[in-house]
Write a protein that holds these residues in place. Structure first.
Motif, mmCIF file in Angstrom:
data_model
loop_
_atom_site.group_PDB
_atom_site.id
_atom_site.type_symbol
_atom_site.label_atom_id
_atom_site.label_comp_id
_atom_site.label_asym_id
_atom_site.label_seq_id
_atom_site.Cartn_x
_atom_site.Cartn_y
_atom_site.Cartn_z
ATOM 1 N N THR A 69 43.294 38.982 31.222
ATOM 2 C CA THR A 69 43.298 40.083 32.190
ATOM 3 C C THR A 69 41.925 40.743 32.299
ATOM 4 O O THR A 69 41.750 41.706 33.041
ATOM 5 C CB THR A 69 44.333 41.168 31.817
ATOM 6 O OG1 THR A 69 43.942 41.804 30.601
ATOM 7 C CG2 THR A 69 45.732 40.590 31.658
ATOM 8 N N ALA A 195 39.286 37.126 36.330
ATOM 9 C CA ALA A 195 40.418 37.568 35.502
ATOM 10 C C ALA A 195 41.729 37.611 36.282
ATOM 11 O O ALA A 195 41.751 37.830 37.496
ATOM 12 C CB ALA A 195 40.118 38.935 34.907
ATOM 13 N N ALA A 196 42.831 37.424 35.549
ATOM 14 C CA ALA A 196 44.172 37.592 36.124
ATOM 15 C C ALA A 196 44.544 39.057 35.950
ATOM 16 O O ALA A 196 45.081 39.460 34.930
ATOM 17 C CB ALA A 196 45.174 36.687 35.413
ATOM 18 N N SER A 197 44.204 39.847 36.961
ATOM 19 C CA SER A 197 44.352 41.297 36.845
ATOM 20 C C SER A 197 45.017 41.883 38.079
ATOM 21 O O SER A 197 44.854 43.051 38.383
ATOM 22 C CB SER A 197 42.970 41.920 36.637
ATOM 23 O OG SER A 197 42.098 41.458 37.667
ATOM 24 N N GLY A 198 45.770 41.023 38.793
ATOM 25 C CA GLY A 198 46.398 41.470 40.040
ATOM 26 C C GLY A 198 45.518 41.070 41.212
ATOM 27 O O GLY A 198 44.356 41.477 41.277
ATOM 28 N N ALA A 199 46.073 40.261 42.127
ATOM 29 C CA ALA A 199 45.269 39.697 43.229
ATOM 30 C C ALA A 199 45.179 40.701 44.378
ATOM 31 O O ALA A 199 45.815 40.538 45.410
ATOM 32 C CB ALA A 199 45.868 38.373 43.689
ATOM 33 N N LYS A 200 44.409 41.763 44.139
ATOM 34 C CA LYS A 200 44.259 42.796 45.171
ATOM 35 C C LYS A 200 43.024 42.485 46.001
ATOM 36 O O LYS A 200 41.898 42.476 45.479
ATOM 37 C CB LYS A 200 44.121 44.161 44.495
ATOM 38 C CG LYS A 200 44.336 45.326 45.438
ATOM 39 C CD LYS A 200 44.396 46.636 44.645
ATOM 40 C CE LYS A 200 44.397 47.844 45.546
ATOM 41 N NZ LYS A 200 45.606 47.966 46.363
ATOM 42 N N GLY A 201 43.262 42.187 47.276
ATOM 43 C CA GLY A 201 42.147 41.917 48.188
ATOM 44 C C GLY A 201 41.371 40.657 47.868
ATOM 45 O O GLY A 201 40.184 40.541 48.181
ATOM 46 N N ARG A 202 41.977 39.731 47.192
ATOM 47 C CA ARG A 202 41.327 38.437 46.908
ATOM 48 C C ARG A 202 42.411 37.388 46.703
ATOM 49 O O ARG A 202 43.590 37.717 46.583
ATOM 50 C CB ARG A 202 40.449 38.532 45.648
ATOM 51 C CG ARG A 202 41.209 38.959 44.396
ATOM 52 C CD ARG A 202 40.479 38.565 43.130
ATOM 53 N NE ARG A 202 41.029 39.171 41.925
ATOM 54 C CZ ARG A 202 42.132 38.757 41.303
ATOM 55 N NH1 ARG A 202 42.830 37.722 41.784
ATOM 56 N NH2 ARG A 202 42.566 39.355 40.219
ATOM 57 N N ALA A 204 44.560 34.613 44.641
ATOM 58 C CA ALA A 204 45.104 34.711 43.283
ATOM 59 C C ALA A 204 44.233 33.929 42.299
ATOM 60 O O ALA A 204 43.751 32.842 42.610
ATOM 61 C CB ALA A 204 46.531 34.187 43.257
ATOM 62 N N ASN A 205 44.014 34.498 41.114
ATOM 63 C CA ASN A 205 43.283 33.822 40.038
ATOM 64 C C ASN A 205 44.269 33.128 39.106
ATOM 65 O O ASN A 205 45.299 33.693 38.758
ATOM 66 C CB ASN A 205 42.460 34.833 39.226
ATOM 67 C CG ASN A 205 41.197 35.255 39.954
ATOM 68 O OD1 ASN A 205 40.698 34.541 40.815
ATOM 69 N ND2 ASN A 205 40.691 36.433 39.603
ATOM 70 N N LYS A 206 43.927 31.920 38.715
ATOM 71 C CA LYS A 206 44.796 31.161 37.807
ATOM 72 C C LYS A 206 43.990 30.847 36.550
ATOM 73 O O LYS A 206 42.974 30.154 36.616
ATOM 74 C CB LYS A 206 45.251 29.845 38.453
ATOM 75 C CG LYS A 206 45.623 29.956 39.935
ATOM 76 C CD LYS A 206 46.960 30.630 40.164
ATOM 77 C CE LYS A 206 47.251 30.702 41.668
ATOM 78 N NZ LYS A 206 48.520 31.334 41.983
ATOM 79 N N ILE A 207 44.451 31.346 35.415
ATOM 80 C CA ILE A 207 43.814 31.049 34.124
ATOM 81 C C ILE A 207 44.525 29.832 33.563
ATOM 82 O O ILE A 207 45.688 29.920 33.164
ATOM 83 C CB ILE A 207 43.959 32.250 33.162
ATOM 84 C CG1 ILE A 207 43.425 33.537 33.796
ATOM 85 C CG2 ILE A 207 43.306 31.942 31.820
ATOM 86 C CD1 ILE A 207 41.959 33.565 34.077
#
Lengths: 353, 250
Positions: A69, A195-202, A204-207
């Motif tokens: 995160t 980071a996986a920290s909530g996909a706000k305005g971007r 989605a991030n995948k770790i």
């Protein structure tokens, strides 16, 4: 900040807080239990999070989740516990997550003992877990150095997005010494936009570390290798001791063992026997070139370890057969005195190389 | 024109790799709908398992962390403790949660981690090709119990919802099924309630979904649905086992 008298384990915990890491997940194991004990009372004072995990397997997966995160996090353990953490370390290296792991090594194999040892050098420097990866490994020889390296370890982990291990033997963890938490210039670090920290305005991030397509997995490994090349270029650390004047023999030792060897060198100095010491501080990246050059100025080399001979392999790789290499090691928690090291040195010097 | 049915915003357009008749897709969709309804897409972190759903992150369009086999509750613990403002859920199969990850799920539930767990029980290992799971029914044939599960040597199937409900810590724990429209509608209500307990910061929640695996059960999808109803539901009753309001209601 004024100097404080602290146990190594407590200094490591406090150094993490000074480095801005207020998240810790761990499990009790001798001889590092003072790290979780210290943090369980200290972290709530600074608004941090202390979690006692159900096992080292869980603790290491908790730091994986927390680091994913984008939050600074560390754990601490000792040899058998590090073996259990190996799984998550591989995943963290594969997913390129910055974490710091403290390893206060005790004697092995198996349950072994609880006294100081350096018998996990191979485990630490050869990747710990499965797969083609490296962990950056830093080995302090004093409590002060442990605190200094700990503070910097978080920046190093963030810069390279890679696990960093602070490796000490039980003496480093248990010994009390004066320590000062020095303010240091932080490294310039990129934002953790991965980071996986909530996909706000971007997007989605995948770790992840799964690459079912072999082409993609090979490319991933090539990318990691390039990173390790950078680490090897930028992060080698070592101390050369007593190398200014000519010396007959070069000792290579690290951590507590190097410190004992310094006393042996002083004792022999009184008898006009000149010995130098090369002390690797970064066990990975290993300072091969520095040791090669220091060895060239000696007739022979002695590797001293609290093991049956592990780092000696890296010294051989460094020296490339140019000088004879001897070994002196104690294991199982036995720590040689400076006089015992002197005896070994004299025995070697008495023979023609 | 008013849209009355569409893809949840929390789902991607990627076509899934799941076999025909498998209910992972249905369960994914329910998660997508509930995330949308709570408006969680931008603050969610999912934790994917090892198993058939390892690629769940390709289908749910939210931030994801891929966990090692069974470790999702520990990974989720780390994520939630690091960032309590995020909505953190795990998605785990029965091999992942009830076998290799039993330690992690029990202790995450016992600590009362404010995470949500979607537990998919299809009574078999799917990804590795149909081996015996801790949830495989007595005498059920799999590739590693070709004569059927022998309870004398393999023990009885583990009833995860019941077992976790025995813990003293507050939690919401329920079992639902994904094999019929009626059950799916009910399952969504319960999933929404489960996620709600995390949204309000109340407690740990776990929803066990009974699910089909036509490929590894060796049955056509329709027969698999019938097999679930006739064999799984009697052993794995569908109900709410525990709520934080009433404590243990088993």
């Amino acid at each position: 900040m004024a100097k404080k008298l602290m146990k190594g384990c407590e200094a490591l915990g406090e150094a993490a807080i000074q480095a801005g890491c207020i998240h810790f997940f761990g499990y009790p194991i001798t001889p590092q239990t003072e790290v979780p004990e210290y943090l369980s009372r200290r972290l709530p004072e600074v608004g941090g999070v202390y979690v006692q995990a159900e096992s080292e397997v869980a603790a290491s997966n908790m730091i994986y989740g927390c680091a994913a995160t984008g939050v600074r996090v560390f754990t601490s353990s000792s040899s058998p516990g590090i073996s259990l953490m190996a799984e998550a370390v591989s995943y963290m290296a594969g997913s390129q997550l910055p974490v710091v792991i403290v390893n206060i090594v005790r004697g092995g194999p198996g349950l072994g003992g609880i006294l100081p040892a350096q018998s996990d050098y191979w485990q630490a420097t050869r990747g710990i877990g499965h797969g083609d990866f490296r962990v950056i490994v830093l080995a302090p020889s004093t409590v002060q150095e442990a605190a200094d390296l700990m503070i910097e370890a978080f920046d190093i982990a963030d810069q390279y997005r890679n696990p960093v291990m602070i490796i000490g033997d039980g003496i480093i963890g248990q010994m009390m010494e004066p320590v000062e938490f020095k303010k240091r210039e932080p490294r310039k670090l990129a934002e953790k936009n991965w980071a996986a920290s909530g996909a706000k305005g971007r997007a989605a991030n995948k770790i992840h570390s799964l690459f079912l397509d072999p082409v993609k997995l090979e490319n991933h490994n090539i990318l990691l290798k390039k990173k390790y090349d950078e680490v090897e270029k930028n992060e080698q650390r070592f101390e050369l001791y007593n190398t200014q004047k000519p010396y007959e023999l070069l000792i290579v030792a690290y951590g507590t063992m190097a410190r004992i060897c310094k006393t042996s060198i002083a004792l022999l100095e009184e008898e006009n026997i000149s010995i130098a010491l090369a002390r690797p501080i970064s066990l990975y990246p290993y300072p091969y070139q520095a040791i090669k050059e220091a060895a060239r100025k000696a007739k022979q080399v002695l590797v001293v370890e609290l093991s049956m001979g592990q780092m000696i392999e890296d010294v051989r790789l460094a020296v490339e057969g140019e000088r004879p290499i001897h070994f002196y090691g104690r294991s199982g928690g036995m720590v040689p005195s400076p006089e015992e090291v002197c005896r070994e040195l004299k025995r070697i010097l008495a023979k023609k190389p | 024109m008013q849209a009355i049915f569409s893809r949840p915003k929390s789902m991607s357009t990627t076509i899934s790799h799941y076999c025909p008749g498998c209910t992972h897709g249905i369960i994914h969709r329910l998660i997508g709908e509930v995330l949308d309804e709570y408006n969680l897409k931008e603050k969610t972190v999912g934790v994917a398992p090892v198993g058939c759903a390892v690629l769940a992150y390709n289908y749910l369009d939210v931030d994801f962390i891929e966990a090692a086999h069974g470790r999702a509750p520990a990974v989720a613990t780390g994520a939630k403790r690091g960032r309590p403002d995020l909505f953190v859920f795990t998605y785990q199969g029965d091999g992942d949660l009830a076998s290799i990850g039993m330690g992690e799920i029990v202790h995450a539930a016992n600590r009362g981690e404010k995470i949500s767990v979607v537990f998919v029980n299809n009574a078999i290992y799917g990804m590795t090709g149909g081996q015996m799971a801790p949830t495989t029914l007595p005498m059920q044939v799999t590739s590693t119990c070709p004569q059927g599960r022998d309870v004398q040597t393999a023990g009885f199937p583990i009833q995860v919802a019941e077992m976790l409900s025995s813990l003293r810590t507050d939690a919401f724990i329920a079992r639902v099924s994904s094999h019929s429209p009626k059950n799916i509608i009910e399952a969504k209500k319960i999933l929404k309630r489960a996620f709600g307990y995390q949204v309000s910061g109340r407690c740990f929640s776990l929803v066990e979904f009974l699910s089909t695996c036509p490929t590894n059960w060796g049955l056509p999808p329709k027969k698999a649905t019938e097999w679930l109803e006739q064999n799984m539901i009697p052993y794995y009753p569908l109900r709410i086992f525990k709520t934080p309001e009433e404590g243990k209601i088993l």
